[in-house]
Design a protein around this motif. Structure first.
Motif, PDB file in Angstrom:
ATOM      1  N   ALA A   1      54.043  43.637 -58.591  1.00 35.16           N
ATOM      2  CA  ALA A   1      54.335  42.054 -58.080  1.00 35.16           C
ATOM      3  C   ALA A   1      55.873  42.050 -57.540  1.00 35.16           C
ATOM      4  O   ALA A   1      56.399  41.197 -57.974  1.00 35.16           O
ATOM      5  CB  ALA A   1      54.007  41.116 -59.112  1.00 35.16           C
ATOM      6  N   ALA A   2      56.155  43.065 -56.937  1.00 38.75           N
ATOM      7  CA  ALA A   2      57.525  43.242 -56.531  1.00 38.75           C
ATOM      8  C   ALA A   2      58.111  43.695 -55.226  1.00 38.75           C
ATOM      9  O   ALA A   2      58.929  44.332 -54.773  1.00 38.75           O
ATOM     10  CB  ALA A   2      58.438  44.485 -57.481  1.00 38.75           C
ATOM     11  N   LEU A   3      57.111  42.994 -54.365  1.00 36.51           N
ATOM     12  CA  LEU A   3      57.521  43.018 -52.894  1.00 36.51           C
ATOM     13  C   LEU A   3      58.595  42.257 -52.516  1.00 36.51           C
ATOM     14  O   LEU A   3      59.205  41.645 -53.348  1.00 36.51           O
ATOM     15  CB  LEU A   3      56.231  42.345 -52.063  1.00 36.51           C
ATOM     16  N   GLY A   4      59.441  42.560 -51.477  1.00 34.18           N
ATOM     17  CA  GLY A   4      60.732  42.120 -51.140  1.00 34.18           C
ATOM     18  C   GLY A   4      60.954  40.437 -50.613  1.00 34.18           C
ATOM     19  O   GLY A   4      61.845  39.941 -51.003  1.00 34.18           O
ATOM     20  N   TYR A   5      59.862  40.185 -49.935  1.00 31.13           N
ATOM     21  CA  TYR A   5      60.071  38.795 -49.465  1.00 31.13           C
ATOM     22  C   TYR A   5      58.930  37.822 -49.621  1.00 31.13           C
ATOM     23  O   TYR A   5      57.612  38.312 -49.844  1.00 31.13           O
ATOM     24  CB  TYR A   5      59.916  38.698 -47.974  1.00 31.13           C
ATOM     25  N   TRP A   6      59.229  36.598 -50.302  1.00 29.44           N
ATOM     26  CA  TRP A   6      58.068  35.609 -50.718  1.00 29.44           C
ATOM     27  C   TRP A   6      58.187  34.317 -50.076  1.00 29.44           C
ATOM     28  O   TRP A   6      59.162  34.068 -49.820  1.00 29.44           O
ATOM     29  CB  TRP A   6      58.482  35.576 -52.427  1.00 29.44           C
ATOM     30  N   GLY A   7      56.982  33.988 -50.067  1.00 27.77           N
ATOM     31  CA  GLY A   7      56.848  32.411 -49.595  1.00 27.77           C
ATOM     32  C   GLY A   7      57.103  31.393 -50.904  1.00 27.77           C
ATOM     33  O   GLY A   7      57.242  31.964 -52.039  1.00 27.77           O
ATOM     34  N   GLU A   8      56.937  30.344 -50.484  1.00 28.99           N
ATOM     35  CA  GLU A   8      57.071  29.087 -51.674  1.00 28.99           C
ATOM     36  C   GLU A   8      55.847  28.988 -52.341  1.00 28.99           C
ATOM     37  O   GLU A   8      55.950  28.231 -53.305  1.00 28.99           O
ATOM     38  CB  GLU A   8      57.672  27.882 -51.167  1.00 28.99           C
ATOM     39  N   GLY A   9      54.767  29.215 -51.628  1.00 26.47           N
ATOM     40  CA  GLY A   9      53.432  28.909 -52.369  1.00 26.47           C
ATOM     41  C   GLY A   9      52.638  27.916 -51.804  1.00 26.47           C
ATOM     42  O   GLY A   9      53.137  26.948 -51.202  1.00 26.47           O
ATOM     43  N   THR A  10      51.156  27.917 -52.100  1.00 28.24           N
ATOM     44  CA  THR A  10      50.414  26.880 -51.756  1.00 28.24           C
ATOM     45  C   THR A  10      49.469  26.567 -52.912  1.00 28.24           C
ATOM     46  O   THR A  10      48.859  27.642 -53.296  1.00 28.24           O
ATOM     47  CB  THR A  10      49.685  26.993 -50.316  1.00 28.24           C
ATOM     48  N   GLN A  11      49.311  25.367 -53.309  1.00 26.54           N
ATOM     49  CA  GLN A  11      48.306  25.329 -54.679  1.00 26.54           C
ATOM     50  C   GLN A  11      46.893  25.243 -54.256  1.00 26.54           C
ATOM     51  O   GLN A  11      46.407  24.399 -53.356  1.00 26.54           O
ATOM     52  CB  GLN A  11      48.817  24.062 -55.251  1.00 26.54           C
ATOM     53  N   VAL A  12      45.961  25.824 -54.994  1.00 19.99           N
ATOM     54  CA  VAL A  12      44.658  25.842 -54.747  1.00 19.99           C
ATOM     55  C   VAL A  12      44.069  25.309 -56.088  1.00 19.99           C
ATOM     56  O   VAL A  12      44.539  25.806 -57.309  1.00 19.99           O
ATOM     57  CB  VAL A  12      44.181  27.158 -54.501  1.00 19.99           C
ATOM     58  N   THR A  13      43.383  24.333 -56.069  1.00 18.44           N
ATOM     59  CA  THR A  13      42.744  23.773 -57.443  1.00 18.44           C
ATOM     60  C   THR A  13      41.168  23.743 -57.130  1.00 18.44           C
ATOM     61  O   THR A  13      40.708  23.155 -56.035  1.00 18.44           O
ATOM     62  CB  THR A  13      43.126  22.304 -57.525  1.00 18.44           C
ATOM     63  N   VAL A  14      40.437  24.209 -57.985  1.00 16.81           N
ATOM     64  CA  VAL A  14      38.982  24.426 -57.897  1.00 16.81           C
ATOM     65  C   VAL A  14      38.415  23.468 -59.029  1.00 16.81           C
ATOM     66  O   VAL A  14      38.661  24.078 -60.252  1.00 16.81           O
ATOM     67  CB  VAL A  14      38.383  25.798 -57.831  1.00 16.81           C
ATOM     68  N   SER A  15      37.722  22.777 -59.072  1.00 18.00           N
ATOM     69  CA  SER A  15      37.112  22.011 -59.990  1.00 18.00           C
ATOM     70  C   SER A  15      35.454  22.225 -60.144  1.00 18.00           C
ATOM     71  O   SER A  15      35.014  22.569 -59.301  1.00 18.00           O
ATOM     72  CB  SER A  15      37.205  20.316 -59.726  1.00 18.00           C
ATOM     73  N   SER A  16      35.219  22.010 -61.516  1.00 15.12           N
ATOM     74  CA  SER A  16      33.807  22.541 -61.867  1.00 15.12           C
ATOM     75  C   SER A  16      32.817  21.409 -61.553  1.00 15.12           C
ATOM     76  O   SER A  16      33.315  20.226 -61.335  1.00 15.12           O
ATOM     77  CB  SER A  16      33.871  22.896 -63.213  1.00 15.12           C
TER      78      SER A  16
END
Length: 128
Positions: free
Chosen positions: A113-128
């Protein structure tokens, strides 16, 4: 400096689908190996899938194998993650990452988990 912006996250019910996108600020073709990671509040960041510079080689974590598919469109400098048959345990923040390297080295970095460039992220929520 490379910038990455994720989109496409949201809330879905179990069994549903989402497609995440990650747009890069500079040309990715022939240079950047790219990957998706995810992290929820209780776990460490984990690698989901990684794709080589040309797109010819991919790896998907066994937990998502046959449900998720990583792909890239270098004409649009965009990375994708098609997610089908979503499960509640897929709930997490999903991050795009890039590394200017060949796949062998990039895969080692993916494992760490050590790549050089990263984004800020996007949330994924899965409900049952």
């Amino acid at each position: 400096q490379m910038q990455l912006v994720e989109s496409g996250g949201g809330s879905v019910q179990a069994g549903g689908s989402l497609r995440l996108s990650c747009e890069a600020s500079e040309s990715t073709g022939g240079v950047y190996c790219m990957a998706w990671f995810r992290q929820d509040s209780a776990k460490e960041r984990e690698g989901v899938a990684v794709i080589s510079t040309g797109g010819g080689t991919t790896y998907h974590d066994p937990s998502v194998q046959d449900r998720f598919k990583i792909s890239r469109d270098d004409d649009k400098n965009t990375l994708y993650l098609q997610m089908d048959s979503l499960k509640p345990e897929d709930t997490a923040m999903y991050y795009c990452a890039a590394e200017p390297s060949l796949f062998t080295h990039c895969f080692e970095r993916f494992r760490e988990a050590a790549l050089g460039y990263w984004g800020e992220g996007t949330q994924v929520t899965v409900s049952s």
